[in-house]
Design an enzyme around this catalytic site. Structure first.
Site, PDB file in Angstrom:
ATOM      1  N   GLU A 110       0.823  -1.212   0.000  1.00 14.45           N
ATOM      2  CA  GLU A 110       0.000   0.000   0.000  1.00 14.45           C
ATOM      3  C   GLU A 110       0.855   1.259   0.000  1.00 14.45           C
ATOM      4  O   GLU A 110       0.466   2.279  -0.592  1.00 14.45           O
ATOM      5  CB  GLU A 110      -0.948  -0.025   1.191  1.00 14.45           C
ATOM      6  CG  GLU A 110      -2.029  -1.087   1.022  1.00 14.45           C
ATOM      7  CD  GLU A 110      -2.853  -1.311   2.267  1.00 14.45           C
ATOM      8  OE1 GLU A 110      -4.095  -1.373   2.150  1.00 14.45           O
ATOM      9  OE2 GLU A 110      -2.268  -1.437   3.364  1.00 14.45           O
ATOM     10  N   GLU A 130      -3.967  -9.426   4.053  1.00 16.43           N
ATOM     11  CA  GLU A 130      -4.769  -9.058   5.222  1.00 16.43           C
ATOM     12  C   GLU A 130      -5.915 -10.024   5.487  1.00 16.43           C
ATOM     13  O   GLU A 130      -6.270 -10.282   6.645  1.00 16.43           O
ATOM     14  CB  GLU A 130      -5.309  -7.636   5.058  1.00 16.43           C
ATOM     15  CG  GLU A 130      -4.293  -6.538   5.324  1.00 16.43           C
ATOM     16  CD  GLU A 130      -3.405  -6.217   4.136  1.00 16.43           C
ATOM     17  OE1 GLU A 130      -2.634  -5.259   4.197  1.00 16.43           O
ATOM     18  OE2 GLU A 130      -3.482  -6.956   3.113  1.00 16.43           O
TER      19      GLU A 130
END
Length: 256
Positions: A110, A130
């Site tokens: 990210e 995640e």
């Protein structure tokens, strides 16, 4: 923001090399890294002679993402108003290039998505795992990735949590360039110096218009562009750019 020991900066020509320096933790992002990255971006923005930023990790790893141990201890990897790592929601005016060696996992991926350009080593690994931890890629992954690549390919990465190589990242359109392992930082710095030859006000205007146009009706996007273009046309740099072109010389930008 104050700099921290976990983030180093080095001026190289017109570029600021920003390095996450927590090799023992695979450059995972804790509160100190987030604060350090935010401070590094402040340094980049404040220095008129710096035109481009390059973000990298140390010892062959970009970043393993959020430091889960630090998070369990109550540390936040976010900076208010700037998002994960002090970067993913920061609105910078100067271009950022991610130089990815090794793992860019979760929040590390990210951070790269929060940059404008990505140079990846061929053996780099990009992943958003995640979902394997009961979470989602909330540092921009679930929002940005489907805008960068086709829907079903983004969903593959978001739902599976499985990593992909730097070479596949380039084929999907995530990485701009792929270089041999160990060469990502050098290649990013070389590219940064080329970009720094362009007018700084124009680079900033490109970023601002792209942000304003994201998800906006076309009429609003053109209105935002018109405002930026009016400012550019009134600048000394536009006159310098046109004059230099007519005189067959390299322009000397003033940033005003």
């Amino acid at each position: 923001m104050k700099p921290t020991a976990q983030v180093r900066t080095e001026t190289i020509g017109a570029c600021l090399l920003i390095t996450i320096d927590r090799p023992a933790a695979r450059n995972a992002v804790n509160a100190a890294v987030a604060t350090g990255l935010a401070a590094a971006l402040d340094e980049l923005e404040a220095a008129p002679d710096l035109r481009i930023g390059v973000l990298a990790g140390t010892q062959g790893v970009f970043s393993a993402g959020m430091d889960l141990k630090a998070a369990l201890a109550g540390e936040s990897p976010e900076v208010p108003g700037r998002g994960f790592g002090g970067l993913t929601q920061a609105e910078t005016t100067k271009p950022l290039i991610a130089a990815v060696e090794g793992w860019a996992m979760g929040g590390g991926f990210e951070l790269a998505l929060g940059c404008d350009l990505i140079v990846a080593a061929a053996d780099a690994k990009f992943g958003l795992p995640e979902v394997k931890r009961g979470l989602i890629a909330a540092g921009g992954g679930v929002i940005r990735l489907p805008k960068r690549i086709p829907h079903h390919l983004a969903m593959e990465l978001l739902l599976s949590g499985e990593p992909i190589s730097g070479e596949r990242a380039a084929r999907l359109g995530i990485a701009n360039r792929v270089v041999p392992a160990g060469d990502a930082v050098a290649a990013a710095l070389q590219w940064a110096q080329r970009l720094a030859e362009n007018a700084p006000l124009a680079l900033a205007a490109v970023k601002k218009v792209v942000r304003a146009a994201d998800g906006a009706p076309e009429s609003d996007a053109f209105a935002a562009q018109a405002r930026e273009l009016a400012g550019l046309m009134a600048s000394a740099d536009v006159r310098e750019g046109m004059t230099a072109f007519a005189e067959h010389r390299t322009p000397v930008w003033q940033g005003k």
